[in-house]
Design a protein around this motif. Structure first.
Motif, mmCIF file in Angstrom:
data_model
loop_
_atom_site.group_PDB
_atom_site.id
_atom_site.type_symbol
_atom_site.label_atom_id
_atom_site.label_comp_id
_atom_site.label_asym_id
_atom_site.label_seq_id
_atom_site.Cartn_x
_atom_site.Cartn_y
_atom_site.Cartn_z
ATOM 1 N N ALA B 90 47.036 53.201 -1.984
ATOM 2 C CA ALA B 90 47.969 53.200 -2.984
ATOM 3 C C ALA B 90 49.270 52.288 -2.382
ATOM 4 C CB ALA B 90 48.319 54.479 -3.321
ATOM 5 N N GLY B 91 49.506 52.381 -1.175
ATOM 6 C CA GLY B 91 50.750 51.375 -0.626
ATOM 7 C C GLY B 91 51.898 52.225 -0.718
ATOM 8 N N GLU B 92 52.148 53.312 -1.212
ATOM 9 C CA GLU B 92 53.544 53.734 -1.260
ATOM 10 C C GLU B 92 53.476 55.385 -1.212
ATOM 11 O OE1 GLU B 92 56.329 50.585 -3.572
ATOM 12 O OE2 GLU B 92 56.452 52.901 -4.197
ATOM 13 N N LEU B 93 54.396 56.028 -0.647
ATOM 14 C CA LEU B 93 53.950 57.731 -0.717
ATOM 15 C C LEU B 93 55.403 58.332 -0.569
ATOM 16 C CD1 LEU B 93 51.801 59.684 0.435
ATOM 17 C CD2 LEU B 93 52.752 59.326 2.843
ATOM 18 N N TYR B 103 61.854 60.952 1.669
ATOM 19 C CA TYR B 103 61.451 59.767 2.093
ATOM 20 C C TYR B 103 60.664 58.921 1.517
ATOM 21 C CZ TYR B 103 63.403 61.881 6.814
ATOM 22 O OH TYR B 103 64.260 62.323 7.606
ATOM 23 N N ARG B 104 60.788 57.792 1.567
ATOM 24 C CA ARG B 104 59.661 56.953 0.927
ATOM 25 C C ARG B 104 59.217 56.031 1.828
ATOM 26 N NH1 ARG B 104 59.295 56.186 -4.746
ATOM 27 N NH2 ARG B 104 57.774 55.014 -5.458
ATOM 28 N N ILE B 105 57.595 56.118 2.039
ATOM 29 C CA ILE B 105 57.063 55.274 2.979
ATOM 30 C C ILE B 105 56.147 54.192 2.185
ATOM 31 C CG2 ILE B 105 55.491 55.344 4.868
ATOM 32 C CD1 ILE B 105 56.444 58.671 4.279
ATOM 33 N N VAL B 106 56.359 52.976 2.684
ATOM 34 C CA VAL B 106 55.938 51.900 1.868
ATOM 35 C C VAL B 106 55.129 50.857 2.930
ATOM 36 C CG1 VAL B 106 56.199 50.057 0.537
ATOM 37 C CG2 VAL B 106 57.816 52.043 0.465
ATOM 38 N N ALA B 107 53.914 50.704 2.599
ATOM 39 C CA ALA B 107 52.819 49.749 3.531
ATOM 40 C C ALA B 107 53.364 48.540 3.521
ATOM 41 C CB ALA B 107 51.530 49.863 2.860
ATOM 42 N N ILE B 108 53.284 47.640 4.559
ATOM 43 C CA ILE B 108 53.525 46.325 4.700
ATOM 44 C C ILE B 108 52.017 45.793 4.984
ATOM 45 C CG2 ILE B 108 54.688 44.326 5.679
ATOM 46 C CD1 ILE B 108 56.589 46.733 6.945
ATOM 47 N N ASP B 109 51.694 44.977 3.616
ATOM 48 C CA ASP B 109 50.216 44.331 3.913
ATOM 49 C C ASP B 109 50.624 42.798 3.832
ATOM 50 O OD1 ASP B 109 49.231 46.698 3.475
ATOM 51 O OD2 ASP B 109 48.571 46.496 1.444
ATOM 52 N N TYR B 110 49.607 42.201 4.531
ATOM 53 C CA TYR B 110 49.748 40.714 4.774
ATOM 54 C C TYR B 110 48.370 40.361 4.803
ATOM 55 C CZ TYR B 110 51.062 35.911 5.643
ATOM 56 O OH TYR B 110 51.050 34.599 5.605
ATOM 57 N N ASP B 111 48.093 39.232 4.071
ATOM 58 C CA ASP B 111 46.668 38.590 4.257
ATOM 59 C C ASP B 111 45.733 39.628 3.704
ATOM 60 O OD1 ASP B 111 45.397 36.198 4.062
ATOM 61 O OD2 ASP B 111 45.212 36.194 6.321
ATOM 62 N N ALA B 112 46.078 40.465 2.964
ATOM 63 C CA ALA B 112 45.302 41.574 2.536
ATOM 64 C C ALA B 112 44.977 42.629 3.648
ATOM 65 C CB ALA B 112 43.863 41.182 1.735
ATOM 66 N N ARG B 117 54.761 49.347 8.207
ATOM 67 C CA ARG B 117 55.116 50.112 7.060
ATOM 68 C C ARG B 117 56.636 50.301 7.243
ATOM 69 N NH1 ARG B 117 52.258 53.525 10.191
ATOM 70 N NH2 ARG B 117 52.837 55.241 11.191
ATOM 71 N N PHE B 118 57.217 50.502 5.971
ATOM 72 C CA PHE B 118 58.481 50.886 6.141
ATOM 73 C C PHE B 118 59.175 52.126 5.679
ATOM 74 C CE2 PHE B 118 58.716 47.793 2.777
ATOM 75 C CZ PHE B 118 59.485 48.501 1.793
ATOM 76 N N ILE B 119 60.030 52.665 6.042
ATOM 77 C CA ILE B 119 60.535 54.313 5.508
ATOM 78 C C ILE B 119 61.889 54.024 5.059
ATOM 79 C CG2 ILE B 119 60.822 56.430 6.175
ATOM 80 C CD1 ILE B 119 58.927 55.694 8.770
ATOM 81 N N LEU B 120 61.858 54.209 3.779
ATOM 82 C CA LEU B 120 63.349 54.327 3.057
ATOM 83 C C LEU B 120 63.554 55.856 3.168
ATOM 84 C CD1 LEU B 120 62.727 52.186 0.136
ATOM 85 C CD2 LEU B 120 63.779 51.427 2.225
ATOM 86 N N GLY B 121 64.935 56.107 3.595
ATOM 87 C CA GLY B 121 65.259 57.436 3.467
ATOM 88 C C GLY B 121 65.979 57.960 4.922
ATOM 89 N N PRO B 122 66.190 59.299 4.980
ATOM 90 C CA PRO B 122 66.437 60.347 3.855
ATOM 91 C C PRO B 122 67.460 59.943 2.746
ATOM 92 C CG PRO B 122 67.312 61.267 5.752
ATOM 93 C CD PRO B 122 66.965 60.041 6.246
ATOM 94 N N TYR B 123 67.078 60.117 1.575
ATOM 95 C CA TYR B 123 68.222 59.946 0.491
ATOM 96 C C TYR B 123 68.100 61.000 -0.127
ATOM 97 C CZ TYR B 123 63.880 58.530 -1.886
ATOM 98 O OH TYR B 123 62.670 58.559 -2.453
ATOM 99 N N LEU B 124 68.893 61.306 -1.311
ATOM 100 C CA LEU B 124 68.955 62.602 -2.087
ATOM 101 C C LEU B 124 68.657 62.209 -3.494
ATOM 102 C CD1 LEU B 124 70.085 65.457 -2.327
ATOM 103 C CD2 LEU B 124 72.237 64.378 -3.343
#
Lengths: 257, 472
Positions: B90-93, B103-112, B117-124
């Motif tokens: 899915a690429g995001e969690l 927290y939002r965890i997002v996949a970093i894909d390149y060339d398929a 991955r990067f992690i955003l947060g913690p946020y409210l």
């Protein structure tokens, strides 16, 4: 071809060869344009200092057997079971046409599974076409590959220009030779998909004979090209696409009758 | 790119690694700027979980929670889980924290391919209005009002805002990765091209060297052959000349006039032949480098004096005036007098041959300090003393030599046009021997036009240096 069992990946390398300014890059740009966005990555152009020269363009087409493209906003999309089949990547390159870049041409050619030779249809370019083909042969030889073992399709590009070799002539030439011949006007996208699938078909038939790739990625041998076409967003029937071939043999295994 | 010391082919399908494509310090700056802009901490992890950049500052809430042992444990568990969470296909969690943050965890894909991955947060999250029970129940000492007030201090973000930030960061990273990949491939390609060209050149050089060695060997064999043959030819010829001389002198009985004439012709032609063979021998010796050149201090005036003596009879016979014109106070040379004489006799002989009756052949000698001005300008004061030369010009008023032929006249067996062989005679070896002799004295020779008519051979010879000790 590179087979990576750990990463469950197969990579096929296709190279567009031909004299300078015959339209190799235009072919790749058109192919990029005509195929579905989710099936390919960015088109990469590496340029040298002297403008006109393109190092190579790379067009990865990724799909998995049994996979289907994800439509934007498709919430029901589920990826296939990663233990099933393997993903196949097709990398398409062009070589720099300028005579000067011989070493680079050889580098790009290294490890190629198939070659689309883009010839310029103009009568004045006849000798350049022949010289570039001899260059291809010499470079393959340098890489210890016999030109006979390399799947090659020939595209006569620039059919939209005046002073070109006639269709009848091409047909006669095509039927006498062994390489499949296609006509194209790459600038308008005409014949580009045909040439590509002609090459893919020819290359696949050779790899299939040598490595039984269909079994590895888990599809029927004859299904491969149609599946690839579908994944790349080509709506037309593959057999109709391949029928535009003027002559030559589209199956590498079967000798020409 | 897999770390390879010596990649010999373009790795068309290398598995790219995030840490190799980006610059870590620059990535930290990028994450910081995202944090400054949106107030959401950003962490970037490589595929194997290595933390590459971290802009997270501890929220006051987190500091408060960490003062309790159970809080520290729960916090550690959450952070650990976030770090290993895999966003999958899915690429995001979204990963919740017991404190109510997210927290939002997002996949970093390149060339398929997944490369990190990067992690955003913690946020409210926007909908949280109070400290949740999962936080309050952690420790009885946690005061709900404090927890709430600290929780409310954490930057609040709506789901679509976080998604937009994620998409934006993804686009920025994608640009960086694409540029990095492109640069990587370009440099790889350049490097390999250069290496391939070098390999090609090395191979060609080896072939050229081989061919050159073979040619040199052949040339040596040819010179040896020539030397041997010349020597073998000379021996019987000496007898022919000797016996015809004896015949002419009447040792074997008197000859009538016709017989004398015939014997004279045999002798004359024999001597011509001997001269030719001698030239060939000289030539081969010069070519094989076996010609010995003596070096002794001498005066050019003396050499030219002898040359004049030798040439005067033929000049007089032809009706050509022979002149020697030496500037006063000429320096000495270190040279082989015999060879120099050969050089100037040859040049003079040629000049006389091609000068019609009534003409003049002149030897003009002057001291020069290297004619090449462009070179002498640099360090002139230092270099000119070691560069001083004697210049001997041999001028005639004959037919001259066309400009295009001036270099070729020094080639062995070359004649300006073959008809001149019949008209003037000669083998075409003289000048090539002259050139080699001059060169063996570290001198040069060239041809110029003698205005208004005729040819001028310019010979330059290095002057003997004062410190060169010798018997003189």
């Amino acid at each position: 071809m590179q087979l990576n069992f750990a990463g469950r990946e197969i990579t096929i390398k296709l190279v567009y060869y031909g004299p300078a300014l015959s339209g190799k890059t235009t072919n790749l740009k058109a192919l990029h344009e005509l195929t579905a966005d989710e099936s390919h990555g960015r088109l990469m152009t590496l340029e040298t200092r002297d403008d006109r020269t393109l190092f190579f363009d790379m067009l990865p087409l990724v799909f998995r057997a049994g996979d289907r493209p994800r439509q934007p906003g498709d919430r029901s999309y589920t990826p296939v079971d990663p233990t099933m089949g393997m993903s196949l990547r097709i990398k398409v390159f062009t070589v720099p046409g300028q005579v000067l870049h011989g070493a680079t041409r050889r580098l790009v050619l290294q490890g190629a599974d198939g070659v689309a030779f883009v010839a310029d249809s103009q009568l004045t370019e006849t000798e350049h076409n022949a010289a570039s083909f001899l260059d291809l042969r010499a470079n393959l030889k340098e890489l210890n590959v016999s030109v006979k073992d390399m799947p090659i399709v020939i595209q006569f590009n620039k059919r939209d220009l005046p002073q070109i070799r006639s269709d009848e002539e091409l047909k006669t030439l095509a039927q006498q030779g062994r390489e499949p011949v296609f006509r194209a006007a790459a600038l308008s996208g005409e014949g580009v998909v045909e040439t590509f699938f002609g090459l893919l078909n020819l290359t696949w038939s050779k790899l299939e004979a040598e490595h039984q790739l269909s079994r590895i990625i888990g599809i029927q041998p004859h299904e491969f090209v149609p599946v690839a076409a579908r994944k790349m967003g080509i709506k037309r029937d593959v057999s109709a696409i391949l029928a535009s071939c003027l002559g030559g043999n589209l199956d590498f295994r079967e000798p020409k009758p | 790119m897999t770390p390879q010391a010596e990649p010999t082919s373009l790795d068309i399908d290398a598995t790219l690694r995030l840490e190799e494509l980006i610059d870590r310090e620059a990535l930290v700056e990028l994450c910081d700027s995202f944090f400054t802009l949106f107030g959401i901490p950003v962490r970037v992890l490589s595929k194997d979980g290595t933390l590459l950049a971290d802009s997270a500052r501890e929220h006051e809430l987190c500091g408060y929670i960490n003062t309790f042992a159970s809080g520290r444990a729960a916090c550690g568990a959450t952070v650990g889980a976030v770090k290993i969470a895999d966003p999958d296909e899915a690429g995001e969690l979204v990963h919740p924290c017991f404190s109510g943050l997210q927290y939002r965890i997002v996949a970093i894909d390149y060339d398929a391919r997944r490369i990190g991955r990067f992690i955003l947060g913690p946020y409210l999250p926007a909908d949280v209005t109070d400290a949740p029970s999962s936080l309050l129940e952690l420790d009885p000492r946690i005061e709900p009002p404090t927890a709430k007030s600290l929780l409310m201090k954490v930057p609040r973000a709506r789901p679509d805002t976080v998604q937009r930030v994620a998409r934006h960061l993804k686009a920025a990273l994608d640009l960086i990765l694409f540029s990095g990949h492109k640069t990587l491939l370009t440099s790889q390609m350049h490097l390999l091209s250069v290496r391939e060209s070098f390999r090609e050149l090395t191979e060609k050089n080896a072939r050229v060297q081989e061919a050159y060695d073979r040619l040199r060997e052949l040339d040596r064999l040819k010179s040896n052959f020539l030397a041997t043959v010349s020597h073998e030819l000379r021996t019987p010829l000496t007898s022919i000349i000797g016996y015809s001389e004896m015949l002419a002198e009447g040792i074997a009985g008197p000859l009538n006039d016709e017989q004398k004439e015939f014997v004279g012709t045999i002798r004359e032609k024999g001597e011509q032949l001997l001269h030719l063979i001698q030239s060939l021998l000289d030539m081969s010796k010069l070519e094989s480098g076996t010609m010995s050149v003596r070096r002794e201090r001498l005066r050019i005036e003396d050499v030219l004096g002898e040359v004049q003596k030798t040439l005067t009879p033929s000049a007089r016979k032809k009706g050509v005036t022979l002149r020697i014109d030496c500037a006063p106070g000429l320096p000495d040379l270190r040279a082989d007098p015999e060879r120099l004489r050969q050089v100037f006799i040859n040049l003079g002989d040629n000049a006389i041959k091609f000068t019609p009756s009534g003409g003049t052949v002149t030897y003009r000698v002057a001291s020069v300090t290297q004619g090449d001005s462009a070179q002498t300008d640099v360090g002139f004061a230092l270099l000119s003393p070691v560069r001083s030369h004697l210049e001997v010009r041999v001028l005639d008023t004959g037919i001259g030599i066309p400009p295009a032929e001036r270099e070729k006249v020094f080639d062995p067996f070359y004649q300006v046009d073959s008809s001149s062989t019949r008209e003037y005679g000669g083998t075409g070896l003289g000048l090539s021997i002259v050139k080699r002799l001059v060169e063996s004295h570290d001198g040069t020779i060239r041809v110029e036009e003698n205005v208004p008519r005729g040819a001028m051979f310019v010979v330059t010879l290095p002057v003997a240096r004062a410190e060169a000790g010798d018997a003189h």
